[in-house]
Design a protein around this motif. Structure first.
Motif, PDB file in Angstrom:
ATOM      1  N   THR A  66      11.108   7.908  -0.612  1.00  0.00           N
ATOM      2  CA  THR A  66      10.103   8.071  -1.662  1.00  0.00           C
ATOM      3  C   THR A  66      10.691   8.867  -2.825  1.00  0.00           C
ATOM      4  OG1 THR A  66       8.364   8.068   0.020  1.00  0.00           O
ATOM      5  CG2 THR A  66       7.784   8.895  -2.172  1.00  0.00           C
ATOM      6  N   THR A  67      10.529   8.332  -4.037  1.00  0.00           N
ATOM      7  CA  THR A  67      11.037   9.030  -5.226  1.00  0.00           C
ATOM      8  C   THR A  67      10.071  10.136  -5.606  1.00  0.00           C
ATOM      9  OG1 THR A  67       9.881   7.591  -6.772  1.00  0.00           O
ATOM     10  CG2 THR A  67      12.073   6.877  -6.020  1.00  0.00           C
ATOM     11  N   PRO A  68      10.507  11.096  -6.407  1.00  0.00           N
ATOM     12  CA  PRO A  68       9.603  12.166  -6.839  1.00  0.00           C
ATOM     13  C   PRO A  68       8.365  11.646  -7.558  1.00  0.00           C
ATOM     14  CG  PRO A  68      11.866  12.790  -7.255  1.00  0.00           C
ATOM     15  CD  PRO A  68      11.909  11.361  -6.819  1.00  0.00           C
ATOM     16  N   ASP A  69       8.544  10.604  -8.419  1.00  0.00           N
ATOM     17  CA  ASP A  69       7.378  10.092  -9.119  1.00  0.00           C
ATOM     18  C   ASP A  69       6.418   9.394  -8.162  1.00  0.00           C
ATOM     19  OD1 ASP A  69       8.156  11.106 -11.488  1.00  0.00           O
ATOM     20  OD2 ASP A  69       9.050   9.234 -12.255  1.00  0.00           O
ATOM     21  N   GLN A  70       6.977   8.687  -7.176  1.00  0.00           N
ATOM     22  CA  GLN A  70       6.095   8.106  -6.171  1.00  0.00           C
ATOM     23  C   GLN A  70       5.299   9.197  -5.434  1.00  0.00           C
ATOM     24  OE1 GLN A  70       9.118   5.631  -4.066  1.00  0.00           O
ATOM     25  NE2 GLN A  70       7.537   4.007  -4.123  1.00  0.00           N
ATOM     26  N   LEU A  71       5.975  10.288  -5.137  1.00  0.00           N
ATOM     27  CA  LEU A  71       5.301  11.397  -4.455  1.00  0.00           C
ATOM     28  C   LEU A  71       4.203  11.977  -5.346  1.00  0.00           C
ATOM     29  CD1 LEU A  71       5.055  13.290  -2.055  1.00  0.00           C
ATOM     30  CD2 LEU A  71       6.878  14.707  -3.047  1.00  0.00           C
ATOM     31  N   ARG A  72       4.528  12.102  -6.654  1.00  0.00           N
ATOM     32  CA  ARG A  72       3.509  12.593  -7.572  1.00  0.00           C
ATOM     33  C   ARG A  72       2.305  11.645  -7.619  1.00  0.00           C
ATOM     34  NH1 ARG A  72       8.367  13.705 -10.581  1.00  0.00           N
ATOM     35  NH2 ARG A  72       8.706  15.969 -10.763  1.00  0.00           N
ATOM     36  N   PHE A  73       2.617  10.346  -7.620  1.00  0.00           N
ATOM     37  CA  PHE A  73       1.534   9.361  -7.661  1.00  0.00           C
ATOM     38  C   PHE A  73       0.642   9.479  -6.421  1.00  0.00           C
ATOM     39  CE2 PHE A  73      -0.177   5.185  -6.602  1.00  0.00           C
ATOM     40  CZ  PHE A  73      -0.814   4.840  -7.781  1.00  0.00           C
ATOM     41  N   VAL A  74       1.267   9.576  -5.255  1.00  0.00           N
ATOM     42  CA  VAL A  74       0.494   9.692  -4.011  1.00  0.00           C
ATOM     43  C   VAL A  74      -0.373  10.942  -4.029  1.00  0.00           C
ATOM     44  CG1 VAL A  74       0.644  10.044  -1.517  1.00  0.00           C
ATOM     45  CG2 VAL A  74       2.105   8.352  -2.630  1.00  0.00           C
ATOM     46  N   SER A  83      11.534  17.241   9.230  1.00  0.00           N
ATOM     47  CA  SER A  83      12.778  16.784   9.852  1.00  0.00           C
ATOM     48  C   SER A  83      13.050  15.320   9.567  1.00  0.00           C
ATOM     49  CB  SER A  83      12.723  17.020  11.361  1.00  0.00           C
ATOM     50  OG  SER A  83      11.622  16.311  11.914  1.00  0.00           O
ATOM     51  N   SER A  84      11.960  14.558   9.319  1.00  0.00           N
ATOM     52  CA  SER A  84      12.165  13.141   9.059  1.00  0.00           C
ATOM     53  C   SER A  84      11.200  12.615   8.006  1.00  0.00           C
ATOM     54  CB  SER A  84      12.004  12.335  10.345  1.00  0.00           C
ATOM     55  OG  SER A  84      10.712  12.551  10.889  1.00  0.00           O
ATOM     56  N   ALA A  85      10.540  13.538   7.245  1.00  0.00           N
ATOM     57  CA  ALA A  85       9.546  13.074   6.281  1.00  0.00           C
ATOM     58  C   ALA A  85       9.317  14.119   5.203  1.00  0.00           C
ATOM     59  CB  ALA A  85       8.242  12.781   6.993  1.00  0.00           C
ATOM     60  N   LEU A  86       8.762  13.640   4.099  1.00  0.00           N
ATOM     61  CA  LEU A  86       8.256  14.526   3.057  1.00  0.00           C
ATOM     62  C   LEU A  86       6.798  14.833   3.399  1.00  0.00           C
ATOM     63  CD1 LEU A  86       9.673  12.659  -0.073  1.00  0.00           C
ATOM     64  CD2 LEU A  86      10.569  14.754   0.970  1.00  0.00           C
ATOM     65  N   GLY A 137       3.776   2.139  -2.996  1.00  0.00           N
ATOM     66  CA  GLY A 137       5.016   1.466  -2.657  1.00  0.00           C
ATOM     67  C   GLY A 137       5.881   2.233  -1.701  1.00  0.00           C
ATOM     68  N   THR A 138       5.357   3.239  -1.069  1.00  0.00           N
ATOM     69  CA  THR A 138       6.128   3.986  -0.076  1.00  0.00           C
ATOM     70  C   THR A 138       5.501   3.756   1.290  1.00  0.00           C
ATOM     71  OG1 THR A 138       6.986   6.182   0.499  1.00  0.00           O
ATOM     72  CG2 THR A 138       4.782   6.091  -0.436  1.00  0.00           C
ATOM     73  N   THR A 169      -1.691  16.530   7.845  1.00  0.00           N
ATOM     74  CA  THR A 169      -0.411  16.464   7.131  1.00  0.00           C
ATOM     75  C   THR A 169       0.180  15.079   7.343  1.00  0.00           C
ATOM     76  OG1 THR A 169      -0.018  18.830   7.434  1.00  0.00           O
ATOM     77  CG2 THR A 169       1.890  17.454   6.913  1.00  0.00           C
ATOM     78  N   ILE A 170       0.453  14.405   6.247  1.00  0.00           N
ATOM     79  CA  ILE A 170       1.062  13.081   6.342  1.00  0.00           C
ATOM     80  C   ILE A 170       2.540  13.210   5.952  1.00  0.00           C
ATOM     81  CG2 ILE A 170      -1.110  11.919   5.816  1.00  0.00           C
ATOM     82  CD1 ILE A 170      -0.078  11.428   2.988  1.00  0.00           C
ATOM     83  N   GLY A 171       3.371  12.383   6.588  1.00  0.00           N
ATOM     84  CA  GLY A 171       4.809  12.392   6.295  1.00  0.00           C
ATOM     85  C   GLY A 171       5.227  11.106   5.602  1.00  0.00           C
ATOM     86  N   LEU A 172       5.782  11.228   4.396  1.00  0.00           N
ATOM     87  CA  LEU A 172       6.267  10.056   3.648  1.00  0.00           C
ATOM     88  C   LEU A 172       7.759   9.889   3.866  1.00  0.00           C
ATOM     89  CD1 LEU A 172       4.345  10.567   0.281  1.00  0.00           C
ATOM     90  CD2 LEU A 172       3.679   9.191   2.256  1.00  0.00           C
ATOM     91  N   ARG A 173       8.184   8.685   3.805  1.00  0.00           N
ATOM     92  CA  ARG A 173       9.610   8.406   4.025  1.00  0.00           C
ATOM     93  C   ARG A 173      10.455   9.089   2.956  1.00  0.00           C
ATOM     94  NH1 ARG A 173       9.965   2.046   5.453  1.00  0.00           N
ATOM     95  NH2 ARG A 173      12.168   2.568   5.176  1.00  0.00           N
ATOM     96  N   TYR A 174      11.669   9.456   3.368  1.00  0.00           N
ATOM     97  CA  TYR A 174      12.556  10.162   2.448  1.00  0.00           C
ATOM     98  C   TYR A 174      13.034   9.268   1.292  1.00  0.00           C
ATOM     99  CZ  TYR A 174      13.100  14.828   4.348  1.00  0.00           C
ATOM    100  OH  TYR A 174      12.887  16.130   4.709  1.00  0.00           O
TER     101      TYR A 174
END
Length: 609
Positions: free
Chosen positions: A466-474, A502-505, A540-541, A459-464
């Motif tokens: 991060t936009t929804p589209d960035q999350l979709r891209f990842v 608690s601190s990541a997506l 870009g995240t 499980t990887i945690g992305l910074r908050y």
């Protein structure tokens, strides 16, 4: 010298009047009268054949004499004599009976009971079961059971007491002619055709002195031959042991030479002691016991070596590990079979030596029960071994988890040996753990070596930020990467945004690596981690940290250009109806399947074409 000539002429006279018996004609033992008549006829025939043998010693004349004497054995009930010494004892007792009856006045044949006695009414009365020679304790009895049931033979008690009867009657004069004036003395002097009797008679008086019923020279020769045979057997045994046991055929044959030598020497000693030296009396019985035990030891030795050789030959097959439970059970089965054959040989030998076998079997049964009760834990471990053999949860060399971990012990290791009582496991800290099989077979065992694939799950945690589209891209790029990777199984490889930490997506990756080797899995996992980092950077995240982040004026924040590019890419997917949510379509899946280079460019295994 003159006395010997007179004796020889007398023997020739007697032999000329004796009626020769047919070699195939059995002795008549249908009644006491028939048994007595057969005994007298056989002794006359033996006397005649002895004279012929003495005049011209040869294998043929000796064999004829032995066959005639053997007929006399058939008149004795030897059921109480051990089979191992039966021939020598029968010869000794036959001659003693000859000596005793030659000094006893036998009754008129008409006075000896025939097969049946007619009653006054003409009917036949019941057959007599016993008859004793008048004035003696020599008894002829009817055999009640066995192969010779119904025959009249000199009773076992009479056979056993003949030495005492001879000592009592030896001072009495002969009433019938016997060879050499003393048939028992002739028995002591007689030898095989290789040793002429004339040589024996030419020896000094001290050499022909009887010691414990045996001539001194015969005792010396027998002891020398036995000592020489013992030395030869020891020498060959030491020669065989110079090479350590290595399970090869050559070593097996080398080790087999010692027991084979014992069997050959025992046969040769039996032949020379019985047929050439012609030992008699108690010395013959002792020699028979020793040779019987030596032959049994050689046979048991051969069985034990052969059982081990058969087990080693089976274990040498490529599919069987030398320290596996299969190998141990094969050895156990071979040894058990060998032990069973050895016990049969032991009981057979004991029976031939006159030891009560049934008592030994009963004692062994009671002793076996006591041992089983005392060795209950050993039996439980053996049953556990059988369970491991039946289920095969692990094999030697397998990596496994066993039982539950404790704070100080990680129950993970490689199986090194599965024995008949316990299993040895080498832990990841290189220590050896010994577990009794009764306990090990009841543990939950996870065999890691038998995996056909190995799970990659993270499980990887992305910074908050991060936009929804960035999350979709990842997520989309990660899915494409798993599909394109040639070492990742297509199904059920998946990537999903699973929630807000608690601190990541949180984004979870779940896939199976096409390998069962741990080191290979580590290499693929490393490659996947590096590719994940590239994808996150490309979007870009960044990865979130389990801590609070304070921004200073000089912090540039997220890369706006890459952020815009990622969002533009997602909008293009949406416009082309190719947005990979919830999953890629089949056309795109097939397009990217196994298209990544692995190992990656720059690694030693990469394609340099």
């Amino acid at each position: 010298m003159a006395a010997r000539i007179v004796v020889a002429l007398l023997l020739l006279l007697v032999s000329s009047t004796a009626v020769a018996l047919s070699p195939l004609e059995p002795a008549d033992t249908s009644s006491p009268r028939a048994t007595i008549a057969s005994f007298l006829a056989i002794t006359d025939d033996v006397m005649s054949r002895y004279i012929e043998y003495r005049k011209a010693p040869s294998p043929a004349s000796q064999k004829a004499l032995q066959q005639s004497v053997a007929k006399g054995y058939r008149l004795l009930d030897l059921s109480a004599v051990p089979p191992a010494t039966r021939d020598e004892t029968a010869r000794d007792r036959f001659v003693l009976l000859w000596e005793v009856l030659a000094r006893v006045q036998l009754p008129d044949p008409a006075a000896i009971p025939a097969t049946f006695a007619a009653t006054a009414g003409g009917a036949k009365a019941a057959q007599a079961t016993r008859w004793r020679i008048p004035g003696t304790e020599i008894t002829i009895t009817r055999v009640a059971q066995g192969d010779r049931a119904g025959e009249f033979l000199f009773s076992p008690d009479t056979v056993d007491r003949l030495p005492a009867f001879y000592e009592i009657s030896r001072a009495s004069p002969y009433l019938r002619t016997v060879p050499g004036g003393n048939v028992y003395g002739v028995l002591k002097l007689v030898t095989g055709w290789m040793i002429p009797v004339a040589w024996v008679e030419a020896l000094p008086d001290w050499a022909n002195t009887p010691i414990f019923g045996q001539l001194l020279w015969k005792s010396i020769v027998v002891l020398v031959l036995f000592g020489l045979a013992f030395w030869i057997a020891i020498a060959i045994w030491r020669w065989a042991r110079h090479r350590p046991w290595d399970s090869s055929l050559g070593t097996y044959l080398r080790y087999l030479s010692a027991p084979a030598t014992i069997l050959i020497l025992a046969s040769l000693l039996r032949y020379f002691a019985t047929n050439q030296i012609a030992v008699s009396g108690s010395a013959a019985q002792v020699a028979d016991y020793v040779l019987e035990l030596a032959a049994a030891a050689g046979q048991i030795w051969i069985v034990w070596l052969t059982a081990g050789r058969v087990a080693d030959a089976i274990i040498a097959l490529p599919k069987i590990h030398i320290k596996s439970v299969d190998a141990h059970l094969i050895r156990l089965a071979a040894r058990t079979t060998g032990l069973g054959v050895m016990l049969v040989l032991v009981f057979h030998t004991a029976n031939r030596l006159g030891i009560p076998v049934y008592g030994l079997v009963a004692g062994a049964g009671v002793g076996g029960l006591a041992v089983a009760l005392a060795a209950r834990s050993t039996l439980e471990n053996f049953l556990g071994t059988l369970n491991l053999y039946a289920d095969h949860p692990v094999r030697v060399g397998d990596l496994c988890r066993y039982g539950e971990d404790s704070p100080n012990v990680i129950r993970l290791g490689t199986v090194e040996e599965i024995g008949l009582r316990s299993t040895l496991i080498r832990g990841i800290d290189r220590t050896i753990t010994t577990i009794p099989n009764a306990e090990f077979s009841n543990m939950p065992i996870v065999n890691l070596t038998r995996r056909d694939r190995m799970l990659f799950r993270t499980t990887i945690g992305l910074r908050y930020e991060t936009t929804p589209d960035q999350l979709r891209f990842v997520v989309a790029q990660l899915r494409e990467m798993l599909l394109a990777h040639p070492r990742i199984a297509e199904d059920p490889a998946r990537v999903r945004a699973v929630g807000f930490g608690s601190s990541a997506l949180d984004v979870e990756l779940f896939a199976y690596v096409k390998t069962s080797e741990w080191n290979d899995f580590l290499a693929v996992r490393e490659d996947l981690v590096l590719r994940i980092m590239d994808i996150v950077r490309e979007a870009g995240t960044g990865f979130a940290f389990p801590s609070r982040t304070f921004y200073q004026a000089r912090d540039a924040g997220l890369d706006p250009e890459k952020q815009a590019a990622a969002e533009q890419k997602v909008r293009e997917w949406a416009a082309a109806h190719a947005l990979p949510f919830p999953d890629f379509d089949n056309a795109h899946r097939q397009k990217v399947m196994d298209t990544l280079d692995y190992p990656p460019e720059g690694s030693p295994g990469a394609d340099r074409g």
